[in-house]
Design an enzyme around this catalytic site. Structure first.
Site, short mmCIF file in Angstrom:
data_model
loop_
_atom_site.label_atom_id
_atom_site.label_comp_id
_atom_site.label_asym_id
_atom_site.label_seq_id
_atom_site.Cartn_x
_atom_site.Cartn_y
_atom_site.Cartn_z
N GLU A 236 38.37 32.21 44.03
CA GLU A 236 39.69 32.92 43.25
C GLU A 236 39.74 32.26 41.71
OE1 GLU A 236 42.47 35.48 42.73
OE2 GLU A 236 41.54 35.29 44.70
N LYS A 305 39.19 49.54 44.80
CA LYS A 305 40.05 48.86 43.91
C LYS A 305 38.72 48.04 43.21
CE LYS A 305 44.67 48.75 44.94
NZ LYS A 305 45.95 48.13 45.23
#
Length: 539
Positions: A236, A305
């Site tokens: 992340e 997405k």
């Protein structure tokens, strides 16, 4: 129709005084829109007469010179007022029938759309006519004077309509065969190329490179193809614009062709980053998703997405997925054998997204997790009895299908009340807390249980349901609370939700297992009470 006006002013500057008001009749033609009729009737009689005389003279002149019939302005059988433009070749009844009339939802203007000759299905010339009226009453000692102002405004332009065809296959690959030389699925997904074009490009997760890097190269080498790899980190913290630039640089050096698909092999972060790069490079090139984590298989791989987190120089804050795009892959290849390469925490992390779908959409999926969740985590979805009985594949298949059912009709999220946003209101800020040791699926689960508590406090569900959900979460080693979940963060999450979901919270809450509703009235006091109740559970 009859129009009475004590005093009217059109956008052409014509007025008539109360002492000289005129009452007149105009026969309405069925071929003329009401807005045009209203505009015509707003003109003073002398203006209408002058316009008709001018058009009649123009028609006579054109007939004498043999030129094409121009657009004319009339309302009677002898002349036609604001008639639709006709070409010198004339127009058929079928063409006239294609003219569309609609009301502008924003301004209320009447819109007439006329298809253009060369692109009648996509490009329309339009006229927009807006009629507004305002009355003002002035009382004096002598009389009461009512002034009515009628304004007709019009504009013109063109409208381009293009429906983007979106179609992509989510392919289930036979367990453990994706990089097998006998399986052509990976090669086929990279597209059809001219004979002699023997290169391919792949973005590969750094962890995947350690485990499968050589297998991927060998797969293409066996077919006489040279593979160029761009290896990036898939955490992340690495989901930033710099990672997109790394891929774009590599694509430029490789000289990827406009219609050549490239491979994106890795976890959800890598797929998001690669999808963003695919959307940007040459304004869009095809790419193939190959998810290698449970979370990516059931979540990131099946939608459209893409994006990265954004660090704002003005606010000095980081925003999760703030920059991105809706850009579909050309294909997805899902091999469940990748799941076994993950550690237990990552398996639990993926189960957080699966459980989310069960809570809002499927009691059957919840029952499967309740009965087999523990075994699936312990064996990394490789329990032989569960594989033979079809339980493992059933859970994955149900998760993917539910996601597609929810996303498919709403790919661009024109509808913002989305049950799949469950667990994605408070989790965003939980993930972005500096130094927080929490994965995406874990944060979604903490958010999800917090919302379970809110549902209970609202009377949507009973305590037996709360405890049942809590026990399933704990059986799969999912966190149910976080020390960072404090009132300030929770309330800020609601504010962010209002911004992200266009003016309303639209927070999904379950009403029973498998059913949900979106609410927009959660208060700060309600959040405070939910946080207090969270502390009573043995997390």
């Amino acid at each position: 129709m009859t129009i009475k006006a004590t005093h009217s002013v059109s956008s052409f500057g014509v007025s008539q005084d109360e002492s000289k008001r005129d009452e007149y009749m105009v026969k309405a033609s069925p071929t003329v829109p009401k807005s045009i009729a209203d505009m015509w009737e707003s003109f003073a009689p002398e203006v209408r007469a002058a316009l008709i005389e001018s058009e009649l003279k123009g028609n006579l002149k054109n007939q004498t010179s043999g030129s094409a019939t121009p657009t004319v302005m009339s309302r009677s059988s002898s002349v036609s007022f604001f008639e639709e433009p006709t070409s010198s070749l004339g127009s058929s009844k079928e063409e006239a029938a294609e003219v569309k009339h609609e009301k502008c939802p924003v301004s209320g203007a009447d819109v007439m759309l006329t298809p253009v000759e060369r692109a009648p299905k996509n490009v329309f010339a339009f006229t927009k006519t807006h009629l507004s009226e305002k009355s003002e009453v002035v009382k004096t000692a002598a009389a009461t004077v009512t002034t009515t102002t009628k304004v007709v405004s019009s504009s013109r332009g063109w409208r381009n309509i293009f429906s983007l065809p979106i179609s992509y296959d989510v392919n289930m690959v036979q367990h453990g065969t994706l990089f097998d030389a006998s399986n052509s699925q990976l090669l086929v997904a990279t597209g059809v190329h001219p004979e002699g074009y023997n290169t391919r490009f792949a973005v590969v997760d750094a962890e995947v490179e350690k485990l499968y890097g050589q297998q991927i190269v060998d797969y293409f080498t066996a077919r006489g193809i040279e593979l160029t790899k761009c290896v990036i980190n898939g955490g992340e913290a690495d989901k930033r614009s710099g990672a997109v630039d790394t891929i774009l640089d590599a694509l430029c050096a490789y000289k990827l062709r406009r219609r050549e698909p490239f491979l994106a092999i890795g976890g959800g972060c890598v797929l998001d980053i690669a999808g963003m790069a695919a959307c940007l490079y040459r304004r869009g090139v095809p790419f193939v998703r190959v998810p290698t984590t449970l979370l990516a298989i059931v979540d990131a791989s099946v939608g459209v997405k893409n994006g990265v987190d954004y660090c704002c120089a003005v606010t000095d804050e980081a925003y999760k997925n703030r920059v991105g795009s809706f850009y579909a892959p050309s294909a997805c290849l899902l091999d469940p054998a990748f799941i076994a390469s993950q550690d237990a925490r990552n398996i639990s992390n993926g189960c957080g997204e699966i459980l989310k779908l069960a809570l809002v959409r499927s009691a059957d999926l919840f029952d499967l997790l309740e009965a087999h969740g523990r075994a699936l985590v312990d064996t990394r979805f490789e329990d032989e009895s569960l594989k033979q009985s079809g339980v493992s594949s059933r859970i994955i298949d149900l998760s993917i299908q539910i996601m597609l059912e929810e996303l498919g009709p709403n790919l661009w999220e024109s509808k913002l009340d989305r049950c799949v946003d469950y667990g994605h209101t408070f989790s965003k800020l939980l993930e972005m807390v500096p130094g927080a040791d929490i994965m995406h699926g874990e944060a979604v689960n903490v958010d999800g249980f917090f919302c379970v508590v809110i549902s209970y406090l609202r009377g949507y569900i009973d305590m037996d349901t709360v405890n049942r959900i809590f026990n399933v979460m704990k059986s799969m080693d999912l966190p149910t609370n976080s020390s960072d979940l404090q009132l300030e963060l929770a309330w800020q999450s609601c504010k962010d939700a209002i911004e992200h979901r266009h003016g309303e919270q639209r927070i999904p809450l379950i009403t029973e297992i498998g059913e949900s509703v979106c609410v927009s009235d959660i208060t700060e006091d309600e959040l405070d009470r939910a946080i207090e109740m969270m502390a009573t559970f043995d997390h």
